[in-house]
Design an enzyme around this catalytic site. Structure first.
Site, PDB file in Angstrom:
ATOM      1  N   LYS A   1       0.829  -1.220   0.000  1.00  0.00           N
ATOM      2  CA  LYS A   1       0.000   0.000   0.000  1.00  0.00           C
ATOM      3  C   LYS A   1       0.858   1.262   0.000  1.00  0.00           C
ATOM      4  O   LYS A   1       0.810   2.071   0.928  1.00  0.00           O
ATOM      5  CB  LYS A   1      -0.968   0.021   1.188  1.00  0.00           C
ATOM      6  CG  LYS A   1      -1.994  -1.102   1.175  1.00  0.00           C
ATOM      7  CD  LYS A   1      -3.042  -0.913   2.257  1.00  0.00           C
ATOM      8  CE  LYS A   1      -4.090  -2.006   2.271  1.00  0.00           C
ATOM      9  NZ  LYS A   1      -3.579  -3.319   2.725  1.00  0.00           N
TER      10      LYS A   1
HETATM   11  O1  S5P Z   1      -9.567  -2.615   2.051  1.00  0.00           O
HETATM   12  C1  S5P Z   1      -8.774  -3.502   2.339  1.00  0.00           C
HETATM   13  C2  S5P Z   1      -7.597  -3.688   1.601  1.00  0.00           C
HETATM   14  C3  S5P Z   1      -6.781  -4.751   1.915  1.00  0.00           C
HETATM   15  S1  S5P Z   1      -5.456  -5.076   0.882  1.00  0.00           S
HETATM   16  N1  S5P Z   1      -9.068  -4.351   3.341  1.00  0.00           N
HETATM   17  C4  S5P Z   1      -8.242  -5.386   3.678  1.00  0.00           C
HETATM   18  O2  S5P Z   1      -8.591  -6.133   4.594  1.00  0.00           O
HETATM   19  N2  S5P Z   1      -7.064  -5.561   2.979  1.00  0.00           N
HETATM   20  C5  S5P Z   1      -6.133  -6.651   3.341  1.00  0.00           C
HETATM   21  O3  S5P Z   1      -6.791  -7.906   3.156  1.00  0.00           O
HETATM   22  C6  S5P Z   1      -5.659  -6.618   4.797  1.00  0.00           C
HETATM   23  O4  S5P Z   1      -4.436  -5.919   4.919  1.00  0.00           O
HETATM   24  C7  S5P Z   1      -5.483  -8.086   5.135  1.00  0.00           C
HETATM   25  O5  S5P Z   1      -4.182  -8.511   4.780  1.00  0.00           O
HETATM   26  C8  S5P Z   1      -6.454  -8.809   4.199  1.00  0.00           C
HETATM   27  C9  S5P Z   1      -7.749  -9.241   4.897  1.00  0.00           C
HETATM   28  O6  S5P Z   1      -7.463 -10.223   5.851  1.00  0.00           O
HETATM   29  P1  S5P Z   1      -8.636 -11.037   6.624  1.00  0.00           P
HETATM   30  O7  S5P Z   1      -7.885 -11.830   7.646  1.00  0.00           O
HETATM   31  O8  S5P Z   1      -9.534 -10.011   7.245  1.00  0.00           O
HETATM   32  O9  S5P Z   1      -9.288 -11.911   5.589  1.00  0.00           O
END
Ligand code: S5P
Length: 474
Positions: free
Chosen positions: A303
């Site tokens: 990011k």
């Molecule tokens: O808007 C966003 C963008 C990203 S890249 N929301 C997110 O959650 N992410 C990423 O996606 C976040 O940094 C994490 O690595 C992943 C979601 O992880 P989870 O464990 O919630 O599925």
């Protein structure tokens, strides 16, 4: 304010006018009701809201919804005065994507009372009812301030929505006549008009726009100017996988263990390399070896968000030298398009094919990546087709450009969220309905007892959702 008092006041503020007017339904009328002006007269607005409430207060429903625009403030006043929930129908559809048509907090199956100022043919209420139904709501009742008695009530009731009104046009006319505000000739003319136009047909509503066509990933690969974007689409087709996995854990050994376990199910591995406590170059080499072994691309979720010159350094230098091993990186567009050029120069300096994703939207509660900001991301992507391969987004944004891909985080098999604002939707909703391509899953997989089996569930759900979209739009 009693009923006569309100009618006289509406006449005085020219909310009721006499002359020759072309109506939405196409007919020319000697009387025109323009309740838009009441927003400038709080006593009238309050009286209208109170009288409408009187008519419907015994009905059962979950939410109010004003027909945009005139009835929006009326519905708002009722909602506030009576402490009742409101939903809001968006009139203009966004140029892109599958935007939400009904704003507010509601669940499928809940019932709605539609609020409208005037009905003639009933077309406006029917349009609103159609969008409410598309959002899963049930428009059960409607309340209108003035019924022009030209067939609107029958047209709406035929659709299963009851119609209640505070006044009819005849009552307005009769009151103005009794208070000698109108020439007898005008009254006669309006009565004649009403008798001759007792039934106005609802104009045929335009067909809803066709669902954007979803092409098979193999076809989209061929449209991709960027080699990494092309390769990713090809892997997706070969592995029947539109699942990206992020092992957001802090130990090298655990990342490698999880990646090897879920490798067969994924098209992409997403890393947060800066959270690894025991990072070393061997981790990078082992991840690259796993990428070859299981055939996936590596996306470092860094990011970037600084000026072009700084991001170029952050990309190529420091401890992580991201440009030397990541296939895909992402950036916020906050600093302007210079960030895209800075990263592109970094990729060039590293001599590798790299693709960039722009963070057009985010999954976390209250995030600011919406509206004009999201649109600016789409515009920037279209201006850099050789380097920008798509977006982090919650939905498809530019379906006319199938070379661009959408990676959606915030996905689990059940809807929900975490304690820090993350919001989860299902693979079926994200890929099947919202037009995204790749689901991005972390804790949903590595938090499960059997991550490999869980990854397979996500792979199948996302793949089937995309195939269903291809078939539905073929
Ligand atoms: O808007 C966003 C963008 C990203 S890249 N929301 C997110 O959650 N992410 C990423 O996606 C976040 O940094 C994490 O690595 C992943 C979601 O992880 P989870 O464990 O919630 O599925």
């Amino acid at each position: 304010m009693d009923m006569d008092g309100l009618i006289l006041r509406l006449f005085d503020i020219q909310a009721v006018k006499f002359g020759s007017f072309k109506l939405k339904s196409g007919i020319t009328s000697p009387i025109y009701l323009d309740l838009r002006v009441i927003v400038s007269f709080p006593d009238v607005l309050a009286a209208v809201a109170a009288l409408m409430w009187e008519r419907v207060k015994d009905l059962q429903w979950d939410h109010l919804c004003g027909v945009p625009y005139t009835a929006l403030p009326i519905a708002t006043v009722i909602a506030v005065q009576q402490s009742r929930s409101m939903v809001m129908r968006r009139k203009e559809k966004k140029e892109y994507g599958t935007s939400v048509l009904v704003e507010g907090r509601y669940t499928a199956g809940q019932t709605v009372l539609i609020v409208e100022d005037i009905i003639t043919s009933g077309a406006s209420i029917l349009e609103t009812a159609q969008d409410l139904r598309a959002a899963g709501l049930q428009p059960l009742h409607s309340i209108v301030m003035i019924n022009r008695e030209q067939g609107g009530q029958a047209n709406i009731e035929a659709s299963g929505c009851s119609v209640h009104s505070v006044l009819t046009l005849s009552q307005v006319l009769e009151c103005l006549e009794r208070h000698q505000r109108l020439e007898p000739a005008v009254v006669g003319q309006v009565r004649q008009f009403l008798a001759a136009n007792a039934q106005v047909a609802v104009p045929a509503s335009p067909l809803p726009p066709p669902r954007p066509k979803a092409l098979p990933f193999a076809q989209r690969a061929a449209l991709c100017p960027n080699p990494v974007g092309r390769r990713l689409f090809e892997i997706m087709e070969q592995k029947k996988s539109n699942l990206s996995f992020n092992p957001d854990v802090t130990k090298k050994a655990e990342i490698l263990r999880l990646t090897d376990l879920v490798g067969p199910s994924i098209c992409m591995l997403k890393t947060h390399i800066d959270v690894v406590e025991d990072f070393d170059w061997d981790l990078v080499e082992q991840l690259r070896a796993l990428a070859v072994k299981h055939n996936f691309v590596i996306f470092e979720d860094r990011k970037f968000a600084d000026i072009g010159n700084t991001v170029q350094l952050q990309f190529t230098s420091g401890v992580y030298r991201i440009a030397e091993w990541a296939d895909i990186v992402n950036a916020h567009l906050v600093p302007g398009p210079g960030i895209i050029d800075g990263l592109r120069q970094g990729a060039k300096a590293a001599g590798r094919d790299i693709g960039l994703l722009l963070l057009a939207e985010m999954s976390s509660k209250g995030n600011l990546a919406t509206g004009a900001y999201t649109e600016a991301n789409v515009k920037a992507a279209l201006e850099h087709p050789d380097f920008v391969i798509g977006f982090i987004a919650m939905q498809g944004l530019a379906p006319a450009h199938p070379n661009l891909m959408y990676i959606t985080p915030g996905v689990q098999l059940a809807k929900g969220g975490d304690a820090l604002g993350q919001q989860y939707d299902t693979p079926e909703a994200v890929v099947g309905r919202k037009g995204s391509d790749i689901i991005q899953v972390g804790r949903g997989i590595f938090g499960a007892a059997d991550p490999a089996a869980e990854a397979e569930k996500y792979r199948v759900a996302a793949w089937e959702a995309y195939q269903a979209r291809v078939q539905a739009t073929a």
